[in-house]
Motif scaffolding. Structure first.
Motif, PDB file in Angstrom:
ATOM      1  N   LYS A 111       0.827  -1.222   0.000  1.00 22.46           N
ATOM      2  CA  LYS A 111       0.000   0.000   0.000  1.00 22.46           C
ATOM      3  C   LYS A 111       0.861   1.272   0.000  1.00 22.46           C
ATOM      4  CE  LYS A 111      -3.871  -2.244  -0.061  1.00 22.46           C
ATOM      5  NZ  LYS A 111      -4.721  -2.246  -1.252  1.00 22.46           N
ATOM      6  N   PRO A 112       1.408   1.735   1.166  1.00 24.59           N
ATOM      7  CA  PRO A 112       2.146   3.008   1.139  1.00 24.59           C
ATOM      8  C   PRO A 112       3.319   3.009   0.152  1.00 24.59           C
ATOM      9  CG  PRO A 112       1.802   2.291   3.408  1.00 24.59           C
ATOM     10  CD  PRO A 112       1.372   1.155   2.528  1.00 24.59           C
ATOM     11  N   LEU A 113       3.996   1.854  -0.006  1.00 23.01           N
ATOM     12  CA  LEU A 113       5.153   1.815  -0.906  1.00 23.01           C
ATOM     13  C   LEU A 113       4.811   1.227  -2.274  1.00 23.01           C
ATOM     14  CD1 LEU A 113       7.951   0.791   1.637  1.00 23.01           C
ATOM     15  CD2 LEU A 113       7.680   2.997   0.495  1.00 23.01           C
ATOM     16  N   GLY A 114       3.537   0.972  -2.515  1.00 18.47           N
ATOM     17  CA  GLY A 114       3.115   0.485  -3.829  1.00 18.47           C
ATOM     18  C   GLY A 114       2.929   1.644  -4.800  1.00 18.47           C
ATOM     19  N   ASP A 115       2.338   1.347  -5.962  1.00 17.44           N
ATOM     20  CA  ASP A 115       2.081   2.408  -6.935  1.00 17.44           C
ATOM     21  C   ASP A 115       1.064   3.390  -6.379  1.00 17.44           C
ATOM     22  OD1 ASP A 115       3.803   1.220  -8.691  1.00 17.44           O
ATOM     23  OD2 ASP A 115       2.242   0.129  -9.773  1.00 17.44           O
ATOM     24  N   LEU A 116       1.134   4.637  -6.861  1.00 15.78           N
ATOM     25  CA  LEU A 116       0.176   5.652  -6.414  1.00 15.78           C
ATOM     26  C   LEU A 116      -1.203   5.367  -7.026  1.00 15.78           C
ATOM     27  CD1 LEU A 116       2.277   8.920  -6.804  1.00 15.78           C
ATOM     28  CD2 LEU A 116       1.720   7.733  -4.672  1.00 15.78           C
ATOM     29  N   PRO A 117      -2.265   5.613  -6.260  1.00  9.53           N
ATOM     30  CA  PRO A 117      -3.612   5.400  -6.821  1.00  9.53           C
ATOM     31  C   PRO A 117      -4.042   6.602  -7.664  1.00  9.53           C
ATOM     32  CG  PRO A 117      -3.761   6.020  -4.505  1.00  9.53           C
ATOM     33  CD  PRO A 117      -2.299   6.001  -4.843  1.00  9.53           C
ATOM     34  N   VAL A 118      -3.296   6.811  -8.765  1.00  9.85           N
ATOM     35  CA  VAL A 118      -3.616   7.951  -9.632  1.00  9.85           C
ATOM     36  C   VAL A 118      -4.036   7.427 -11.000  1.00  9.85           C
ATOM     37  CG1 VAL A 118      -2.136   9.640  -8.486  1.00  9.85           C
ATOM     38  CG2 VAL A 118      -1.157   8.147 -10.235  1.00  9.85           C
ATOM     39  N   GLY A 119      -4.688   8.255 -11.746  1.00  5.21           N
ATOM     40  CA  GLY A 119      -5.169   7.848 -13.068  1.00  5.21           C
ATOM     41  C   GLY A 119      -4.044   7.795 -14.085  1.00  5.21           C
ATOM     42  N   SER A 120      -4.407   7.489 -15.346  1.00  2.54           N
ATOM     43  CA  SER A 120      -3.389   7.340 -16.385  1.00  2.54           C
ATOM     44  C   SER A 120      -3.276   8.593 -17.258  1.00  2.54           C
ATOM     45  CB  SER A 120      -3.714   6.121 -17.253  1.00  2.54           C
ATOM     46  OG  SER A 120      -5.022   6.267 -17.784  1.00  2.54           O
ATOM     47  N   GLY A 121      -3.837   9.713 -16.772  1.00  2.00           N
ATOM     48  CA  GLY A 121      -3.698  10.974 -17.499  1.00  2.00           C
ATOM     49  C   GLY A 121      -2.280  11.523 -17.375  1.00  2.00           C
ATOM     50  N   TRP A 122      -2.073  12.702 -17.980  1.00  3.43           N
ATOM     51  CA  TRP A 122      -0.714  13.274 -17.993  1.00  3.43           C
ATOM     52  C   TRP A 122      -0.181  13.467 -16.579  1.00  3.43           C
ATOM     53  CZ3 TRP A 122       1.265  17.878 -16.045  1.00  3.43           C
ATOM     54  CH2 TRP A 122       2.564  18.202 -16.457  1.00  3.43           C
ATOM     55  N   LEU A 123      -0.997  14.064 -15.710  1.00  8.45           N
ATOM     56  CA  LEU A 123      -0.551  14.323 -14.337  1.00  8.45           C
ATOM     57  C   LEU A 123      -0.326  13.018 -13.579  1.00  8.45           C
ATOM     58  CD1 LEU A 123       0.101  16.437 -12.201  1.00  8.45           C
ATOM     59  CD2 LEU A 123      -2.319  16.419 -11.526  1.00  8.45           C
ATOM     60  N   GLY A 124      -1.226  12.068 -13.769  1.00 11.90           N
ATOM     61  CA  GLY A 124      -1.088  10.775 -13.111  1.00 11.90           C
ATOM     62  C   GLY A 124       0.210  10.085 -13.516  1.00 11.90           C
ATOM     63  N   ARG A 126       2.930  11.534 -14.647  1.00 16.90           N
ATOM     64  CA  ARG A 126       4.069  12.285 -14.079  1.00 16.90           C
ATOM     65  C   ARG A 126       4.285  11.925 -12.622  1.00 16.90           C
ATOM     66  NH1 ARG A 126       7.245  15.807 -17.332  1.00 16.90           N
ATOM     67  NH2 ARG A 126       7.779  16.778 -15.360  1.00 16.90           N
ATOM     68  N   LEU A 127       3.176  11.861 -11.861  1.00 12.65           N
ATOM     69  CA  LEU A 127       3.274  11.525 -10.438  1.00 12.65           C
ATOM     70  C   LEU A 127       3.801  10.109 -10.248  1.00 12.65           C
ATOM     71  CD1 LEU A 127       0.001  13.075  -8.983  1.00 12.65           C
ATOM     72  CD2 LEU A 127       2.342  13.639  -8.294  1.00 12.65           C
ATOM     73  N   GLN A 128       3.298   9.188 -11.071  1.00  9.12           N
ATOM     74  CA  GLN A 128       3.737   7.790 -10.963  1.00  9.12           C
ATOM     75  C   GLN A 128       5.238   7.679 -11.259  1.00  9.12           C
ATOM     76  OE1 GLN A 128       2.388   5.250  -9.209  1.00  9.12           O
ATOM     77  NE2 GLN A 128       0.576   5.195 -10.521  1.00  9.12           N
ATOM     78  N   HIS A 129       5.696   8.423 -12.260  1.00  7.96           N
ATOM     79  CA  HIS A 129       7.120   8.404 -12.601  1.00  7.96           C
ATOM     80  C   HIS A 129       7.945   8.974 -11.446  1.00  7.96           C
ATOM     81  CE1 HIS A 129      10.718   8.555 -15.136  1.00  7.96           C
ATOM     82  NE2 HIS A 129      10.956   9.720 -14.555  1.00  7.96           N
ATOM     83  N   TRP A 130       7.474  10.070 -10.875  1.00 13.94           N
ATOM     84  CA  TRP A 130       8.192  10.696  -9.739  1.00 13.94           C
ATOM     85  C   TRP A 130       8.286   9.694  -8.572  1.00 13.94           C
ATOM     86  CZ3 TRP A 130       6.395  11.541  -4.769  1.00 13.94           C
ATOM     87  CH2 TRP A 130       7.226  12.296  -3.947  1.00 13.94           C
ATOM     88  N   TRP A 131       7.186   9.023  -8.290  1.00  9.66           N
ATOM     89  CA  TRP A 131       7.156   8.087  -7.166  1.00  9.66           C
ATOM     90  C   TRP A 131       8.042   6.874  -7.437  1.00  9.66           C
ATOM     91  CZ3 TRP A 131       7.148   7.555  -2.420  1.00  9.66           C
ATOM     92  CH2 TRP A 131       6.665   6.450  -1.745  1.00  9.66           C
ATOM     93  N   LEU A 132       8.097   6.456  -8.704  1.00 11.44           N
ATOM     94  CA  LEU A 132       8.982   5.341  -9.073  1.00 11.44           C
ATOM     95  C   LEU A 132      10.434   5.729  -8.791  1.00 11.44           C
ATOM     96  CD1 LEU A 132       9.326   2.528 -10.413  1.00 11.44           C
ATOM     97  CD2 LEU A 132       9.463   3.709 -12.610  1.00 11.44           C
ATOM     98  N   LEU A 133      10.816   6.948  -9.150  1.00  8.45           N
ATOM     99  CA  LEU A 133      12.191   7.402  -8.944  1.00  8.45           C
ATOM    100  C   LEU A 133      12.523   7.484  -7.450  1.00  8.45           C
ATOM    101  CD1 LEU A 133      14.771   8.272 -10.337  1.00  8.45           C
ATOM    102  CD2 LEU A 133      13.917  10.625 -10.356  1.00  8.45           C
ATOM    103  N   GLN A 134      11.548   7.899  -6.630  1.00  6.21           N
ATOM    104  CA  GLN A 134      11.799   7.945  -5.173  1.00  6.21           C
ATOM    105  C   GLN A 134      12.084   6.547  -4.644  1.00  6.21           C
ATOM    106  OE1 GLN A 134      11.951  11.181  -4.181  1.00  6.21           O
ATOM    107  NE2 GLN A 134      11.338  11.397  -6.322  1.00  6.21           N
ATOM    108  N   ARG A 135      11.308   5.572  -5.111  1.00  8.22           N
ATOM    109  CA  ARG A 135      11.487   4.196  -4.621  1.00  8.22           C
ATOM    110  C   ARG A 135      12.809   3.602  -5.128  1.00  8.22           C
ATOM    111  NH1 ARG A 135       5.840   1.609  -6.209  1.00  8.22           N
ATOM    112  NH2 ARG A 135       6.138   3.043  -7.949  1.00  8.22           N
ATOM    113  N   VAL A 136      13.192   3.962  -6.348  1.00 10.14           N
ATOM    114  CA  VAL A 136      14.491   3.510  -6.868  1.00 10.14           C
ATOM    115  C   VAL A 136      15.620   4.110  -6.007  1.00 10.14           C
ATOM    116  CG1 VAL A 136      16.074   3.771  -8.850  1.00 10.14           C
ATOM    117  CG2 VAL A 136      13.706   3.036  -9.223  1.00 10.14           C
ATOM    118  N   GLY A 137      15.440   5.362  -5.571  1.00  9.32           N
ATOM    119  CA  GLY A 137      16.433   6.004  -4.696  1.00  9.32           C
ATOM    120  C   GLY A 137      16.506   5.317  -3.342  1.00  9.32           C
ATOM    121  N   LEU A 138      15.362   4.937  -2.809  1.00  6.83           N
ATOM    122  CA  LEU A 138      15.328   4.249  -1.511  1.00  6.83           C
ATOM    123  C   LEU A 138      15.992   2.872  -1.623  1.00  6.83           C
ATOM    124  CD1 LEU A 138      14.440   4.054   1.422  1.00  6.83           C
ATOM    125  CD2 LEU A 138      12.162   3.356   0.630  1.00  6.83           C
TER     126      LEU A 138
END
Ligand SMILES: [Fe+2]
Ligand SMILES: [Fe+2]
Length: 295
Positions: A111-124, A126-138
């Motif tokens: 849940k908290p460290l899984g994918d973000l519950p965002v849609g597949s639009g442009w903003l979604g 972008r957010l998913q990509h940002w969150w992926l990079l944070q997890r790769v950093g961790l």
């Protein structure tokens, strides 16, 4: 900066814990339980690495790094399976119930460290990509610890008298952590990870791992009738480290400090040849190699 290319292979090891005592470090129940935390932490944690890296893989534009990431995923999946295989035939058989810890941990990674519950639009996206990079950093910060701990477990002589099956599991895993030590850092840098992110996620990883080892080992020590009083985690670590049964607090502190250097690269951590030498002699890795050769 990249290490000379070394193709990562999955070794399909298996372990028989039938004769492994609960206190697999003889006479040292606390040291046994602190290291047993790996069995209850890593199945969920390392499968999470695999899920995150499978998402990151299509973003990798260098063929060699893509090959490394694929090898890393295969090795981490095998690590998760191997530690998971110790839960019932080892911990549960000895009366330790890990589920209060493993249940919470599965939730954390899904849940908290899984994918973000965002849609597949442009903003979604972008957010998913940002969150992926944070997890790769961790994961890169955690992999610095796994390399340092892996190097310790394959080089220390203080555990040579311990149960050979459990020791081989930890040393096979530790050796593969040294073997693939550059992949997580190289992936983080390749995807645009910054020095500031490296510092931030080292702080997060240090705090999280300290808490998880504290909580996991305390849960098991409380269920072990051989332990009358559960000591505070930091005094316990200082004591066990001073007696050579864990890496010293000083050595871990120095490893953390190295990660903060702008010039840091994991290629200087550990010694891949020492790791490969261990893997060439590891009973489990040899059985796996023989089985693979037999087809
Ligand atoms: Fe691992
Ligand atoms: Fe790893």
């Amino acid at each position: 900066m990249s290490a000379p290319h070394h193709r990562l292979e999955q070794r399909k090891v298996s372990f028989d814990f039938t004769d492994t005592p609960l206190h697999w470090v003889p006479g040292e129940p606390e040291a046994s339980h602190v290291m047993n935390t790996l069995h209850i932490l890593l199945p969920a944690g390392e499968f999470w690495f695999c899920r995150v890296y499978n998402k990151a893989l299509p973003l990798v534009t260098e063929a060699r790094l893509r090959d490394d990431v694929r090898g890393f995923i295969k090795q981490e999946a095998q690590h998760a399976r191997a530690h998971d295989s110790a839960l019932t035939p080892y911990l549960v058989r000895h009366g330790i119930d890990p589920t209060p810890f493993t249940r919470r941990l599965s939730w954390l990674f899904e849940k908290p460290l899984g994918d973000l519950p965002v849609g597949s639009g442009w903003l979604g996206r972008r957010l998913q990509h940002w969150w992926l990079l944070q997890r790769v950093g961790l994961i890169a910060a955690v992999e610095h610890f796994t390399c340092v701990l892996g190097d310790w477990i394959i080089t220390t002589r203080q555990l040579d008298h311990a149960d050979p099956v459990m020791l081989d599991l930890l040393r096979w895993h530790g050796a593969e952590e040294v073997e693939h030590r550059c992949v997580a850092h190289d992936l983080h840098v390749h995807l645009g990870g910054s020095l500031l992110m490296r510092w931030l996620y080292m702080l997060v990883a240090s705090a999280a791992l300290t808490f998880l080892f504290h909580a996991g080992s305390r849960l098991m020590m409380r269920q072990d009738p051989a332990i009358r009083r559960v000591r505070g985690f930091l005094p316990l670590w200082r004591d066990l480290g001073g007696r050579g049964l864990l890496p010293t607090m000083g050595s871990i502190g120095r490893a953390v400090a190295r990660y903060f250097k702008p010039s840091y690269h994991p290629v200087v951590e550990g010694d891949v040849q020492v790791a490969l030498d261990y893997l060439a002699h590891s009973p489990a890795a040899r059985r796996a190699a023989e089985a693979a050769a037999a087809g």
